[in-house]
Design a protein around this motif. Structure first.
Motif, PDB file in Angstrom:
ATOM      1  N   THR A  41      53.803  81.704  38.191  1.00 28.18           N
ATOM      2  CA  THR A  41      54.116  82.553  37.040  1.00 28.18           C
ATOM      3  C   THR A  41      55.311  82.020  36.267  1.00 28.18           C
ATOM      4  O   THR A  41      55.337  82.069  35.032  1.00 28.18           O
ATOM      5  N   LEU A  42      56.304  81.501  36.981  1.00 27.24           N
ATOM      6  CA  LEU A  42      57.525  80.985  36.358  1.00 27.24           C
ATOM      7  C   LEU A  42      57.812  79.595  36.911  1.00 27.24           C
ATOM      8  O   LEU A  42      57.864  79.411  38.131  1.00 27.24           O
ATOM      9  N   VAL A  43      57.989  78.628  36.016  1.00 24.27           N
ATOM     10  CA  VAL A  43      58.223  77.245  36.428  1.00 24.27           C
ATOM     11  C   VAL A  43      59.466  76.714  35.723  1.00 24.27           C
ATOM     12  O   VAL A  43      59.631  76.887  34.507  1.00 24.27           O
ATOM     13  N   PHE A  44      60.332  76.064  36.499  1.00 22.57           N
ATOM     14  CA  PHE A  44      61.487  75.357  35.951  1.00 22.57           C
ATOM     15  C   PHE A  44      61.209  73.853  36.029  1.00 22.57           C
ATOM     16  O   PHE A  44      60.841  73.346  37.094  1.00 22.57           O
ATOM     17  N   GLY A  45      61.387  73.147  34.920  1.00 19.64           N
ATOM     18  CA  GLY A  45      61.288  71.694  34.897  1.00 19.64           C
ATOM     19  C   GLY A  45      62.611  71.125  34.436  1.00 19.64           C
ATOM     20  O   GLY A  45      62.984  71.279  33.264  1.00 19.64           O
ATOM     21  N   VAL A  46      63.353  70.505  35.357  1.00 16.25           N
ATOM     22  CA  VAL A  46      64.720  70.077  35.068  1.00 16.25           C
ATOM     23  C   VAL A  46      64.856  68.575  35.307  1.00 16.25           C
ATOM     24  O   VAL A  46      64.439  68.070  36.354  1.00 16.25           O
ATOM     25  N   GLY A  47      65.400  67.863  34.332  1.00 17.30           N
ATOM     26  CA  GLY A  47      65.580  66.432  34.502  1.00 17.30           C
ATOM     27  C   GLY A  47      65.827  65.756  33.174  1.00 17.30           C
ATOM     28  O   GLY A  47      65.889  66.401  32.120  1.00 17.30           O
ATOM     29  N   PRO A  48      65.974  64.424  33.180  1.00 15.73           N
ATOM     30  CA  PRO A  48      66.351  63.692  31.970  1.00 15.73           C
ATOM     31  C   PRO A  48      65.237  63.621  30.944  1.00 15.73           C
ATOM     32  O   PRO A  48      64.069  63.929  31.233  1.00 15.73           O
ATOM     33  N   ALA A  49      65.598  63.212  29.754  1.00 18.16           N
ATOM     34  CA  ALA A  49      64.626  63.039  28.674  1.00 18.16           C
ATOM     35  C   ALA A  49      63.592  61.993  29.074  1.00 18.16           C
ATOM     36  O   ALA A  49      63.886  61.045  29.805  1.00 18.16           O
ATOM     37  N   ILE A  52      53.017  91.453  31.568  1.00 20.32           N
ATOM     38  CA  ILE A  52      51.805  91.400  32.379  1.00 20.32           C
ATOM     39  C   ILE A  52      50.918  90.240  31.909  1.00 20.32           C
ATOM     40  O   ILE A  52      50.666  90.052  30.722  1.00 20.32           O
ATOM     41  N   GLY A  53      50.429  89.454  32.875  1.00 22.81           N
ATOM     42  CA  GLY A  53      49.508  88.369  32.575  1.00 22.81           C
ATOM     43  C   GLY A  53      50.130  87.183  31.870  1.00 22.81           C
ATOM     44  O   GLY A  53      49.416  86.344  31.308  1.00 22.81           O
ATOM     45  N   SER A  54      51.448  87.079  31.896  1.00 19.35           N
ATOM     46  CA  SER A  54      52.135  85.984  31.201  1.00 19.35           C
ATOM     47  C   SER A  54      52.619  84.920  32.167  1.00 19.35           C
ATOM     48  O   SER A  54      52.774  85.149  33.370  1.00 19.35           O
ATOM     49  N   LYS A  55      52.854  83.730  31.630  1.00 25.13           N
ATOM     50  CA  LYS A  55      53.494  82.628  32.336  1.00 25.13           C
ATOM     51  C   LYS A  55      54.708  82.203  31.526  1.00 25.13           C
ATOM     52  O   LYS A  55      54.715  82.326  30.290  1.00 25.13           O
ATOM     53  N   ALA A  56      55.720  81.675  32.207  1.00 22.01           N
ATOM     54  CA  ALA A  56      56.909  81.195  31.516  1.00 22.01           C
ATOM     55  C   ALA A  56      57.363  79.877  32.110  1.00 22.01           C
ATOM     56  O   ALA A  56      57.250  79.661  33.324  1.00 22.01           O
ATOM     57  N   VAL A  57      57.866  79.004  31.245  1.00 17.68           N
ATOM     58  CA  VAL A  57      58.401  77.708  31.665  1.00 17.68           C
ATOM     59  C   VAL A  57      59.768  77.525  31.020  1.00 17.68           C
ATOM     60  O   VAL A  57      59.937  77.774  29.823  1.00 17.68           O
ATOM     61  N   LEU A  58      60.742  77.102  31.813  1.00 21.89           N
ATOM     62  CA  LEU A  58      62.040  76.708  31.293  1.00 21.89           C
ATOM     63  C   LEU A  58      62.218  75.230  31.568  1.00 21.89           C
ATOM     64  O   LEU A  58      62.152  74.791  32.727  1.00 21.89           O
ATOM     65  N   SER A  59      62.408  74.443  30.516  1.00 23.27           N
ATOM     66  CA  SER A  59      62.624  73.009  30.699  1.00 23.27           C
ATOM     67  C   SER A  59      63.972  72.636  30.117  1.00 23.27           C
ATOM     68  O   SER A  59      64.389  73.174  29.086  1.00 23.27           O
ATOM     69  N   GLY A  60      64.663  71.731  30.789  1.00 24.38           N
ATOM     70  CA  GLY A  60      65.976  71.337  30.301  1.00 24.38           C
ATOM     71  C   GLY A  60      66.595  70.239  31.140  1.00 24.38           C
ATOM     72  O   GLY A  60      66.028  69.778  32.133  1.00 24.38           O
ATOM     73  N   ASP A  61      67.774  69.815  30.724  1.00 31.41           N
ATOM     74  CA  ASP A  61      68.513  68.743  31.391  1.00 31.41           C
ATOM     75  C   ASP A  61      69.957  69.209  31.541  1.00 31.41           C
ATOM     76  O   ASP A  61      70.687  69.316  30.553  1.00 31.41           O
ATOM     77  N   ILE A  62      70.355  69.520  32.757  1.00 23.47           N
ATOM     78  CA  ILE A  62      71.686  70.091  32.976  1.00 23.47           C
ATOM     79  C   ILE A  62      72.801  69.081  32.748  1.00 23.47           C
ATOM     80  O   ILE A  62      73.978  69.452  32.759  1.00 23.47           O
ATOM     81  N   PRO A  99      57.936  83.779  45.576  1.00 23.99           N
ATOM     82  CA  PRO A  99      56.739  82.935  45.758  1.00 23.99           C
ATOM     83  C   PRO A  99      56.002  82.664  44.445  1.00 23.99           C
ATOM     84  O   PRO A  99      55.106  81.823  44.406  1.00 23.99           O
ATOM     85  N   LEU A 100      56.393  83.359  43.383  1.00 21.03           N
ATOM     86  CA  LEU A 100      55.758  83.166  42.077  1.00 21.03           C
ATOM     87  C   LEU A 100      56.456  82.090  41.252  1.00 21.03           C
ATOM     88  O   LEU A 100      56.045  81.809  40.132  1.00 21.03           O
ATOM     89  N   VAL A 101      57.493  81.483  41.833  1.00 18.37           N
ATOM     90  CA  VAL A 101      58.350  80.553  41.096  1.00 18.37           C
ATOM     91  C   VAL A 101      58.276  79.162  41.706  1.00 18.37           C
ATOM     92  O   VAL A 101      58.181  78.994  42.926  1.00 18.37           O
TER      93      VAL A 101
END
Length: 340
Positions: free
Chosen positions: A135-143, A260-270, A294-296
């Protein structure tokens, strides 16, 4: 394998993973890989040596092992089924082998009007799986690691499959060398440059005409993060790009928009925080807050996962080397003067 053509590739497991978790009891995971990859793998502590007669075999085996590291960091289970999935030929391998079936981890392959997008390394393959199943995904890393592009591809694929009714893409309108007040035009024109990378990804995946039609019908919304306040987003695929530039308050606000029924993604480079002070960024705190669900899924990309031109990887690794040298110099104890 002909022993005359054997060459080696090596990698060192990071300190935050246990070698046995990656290699398996009595190196059973490495043995499984060897049984299917026509390479030899030698484990020596945290060092892993891959021997094979082609660079492609060695590189792919290294990518598979890096995929196991990513899975371990995300709390996933490493087993033969996962290894087999990571070993599925990528799109480039399929073309080389004249195999039209290619990779199984491809967005858009079954939907008309979408450019098919396949994972190009093991880290992206693991990211693909989470984008489809969490349901929720974080994608973290360089360009250059494909964090945002793959998230947009997943959103378009979900929309075409009627899993969501709307795609919402947003970014924090944070200044990086320029101030909004000095940019020409009204507020819409001022924020457009911040959102341009999202338009570019959509244009490539769907085509300019289709994107224009979906924007006009509001099936796709692209807006600054501040415009999300007060909304509840049901049956939507929501992406926050450049999430490292969202404050703690903004990040929490965004996460609580998920309906309800949504997905979310956060992408970035700390490592690329433009906020002043940098401690205002809410991305790392958000990952800590969400990591036990468990949804993350949380994915950490590295410079080794960059899929742009090779020069980009060289530059990013050069900056990492400089930062490592700086940290080592700061941590080195200063010589104390003698007291007579």
């Amino acid at each position: 394998m002909s022993e005359n053509n054997q060459k080696t590739t090596s990698l060192t497991l990071p300190h935050d993973v246990e070698p046995e978790a990656i290699c398996g009891e009595k190196s059973c995971h490495m043995k499984h890989i060897m049984g299917k990859s026509n390479v030899q793998i030698q484990v020596n502590g945290r060092d892993i040596i891959i021997t094979g007669d082609t660079n492609a075999k060695r590189r792919k085996t290294k990518a598979i092992i890096n995929g196991l590291v990513t899975t371990n960091r995300n709390g996933g289970m490493i087993n033969n089924d996962l290894i087999d999935k990571l070993m599925v030929p990528q799109a480039s391998d399929a073309a080389a082998n004249n195999n039209a079936n290619g990779a199984s981890d491809t967005f858009g392959k079954a939907a008309a009007g979408i450019k098919p997008v396949s994972a190009r390394n093991a880290a992206q393959a693991a990211y693909f799986e989470s984008l489809e199943n969490k349901t929720l995904v974080f994608g973290v890393g360089p360009a250059g690691t494909g964090k945002t592009y793959l998230a947009v591809a997943a959103a378009v694929s979900a929309f075409k499959a009627k899993k969501v009714d709307k795609i919402i893409l947003c970014r924090p309108a944070v200044e990086s060398g320029e101030r909004l007040g000095f940019l020409p035009g009204d507020m819409t024109q001022k924020i457009d440059p911040y959102l341009r990378p999202l338009y570019d990804a959509l244009d490539e995946l769907l085509g300019i005409k289709a994107v224009k039609e979906m924007l006009e019908s509001r099936k796709i919304e692209i807006a600054p993060l501040a415009f999300m306040r007060g909304r509840t987003l049901n049956k939507s695929f929501v992406i926050l790009d450049e999430a490292q530039n969202a404050t703690d308050e903004q990040t929490k606000m965004f996460l609580t928009r998920i309906g309800i029924g949504s997905k979310a993604v956060l992408s970035g480079d700390i490592t690329q925080i433009d906020l002043v002070p940098k401690s205002n960024s809410g991305l790392e705190k958000a990952m800590r807050a969400a990591k036990d669900s468990p949804l993350v899924a949380i994915h950490h990309f590295t410079s080794k996962d960059i899929v742009r031109a090779p020069i980009v990887q060289d530059i990013i690794q050069g900056y990492e080397r400089i930062e490592e040298e700086r940290r080592n110099n700061v941590q080195a104890p200063a010589n104390k003067p003698e007291i007579n």
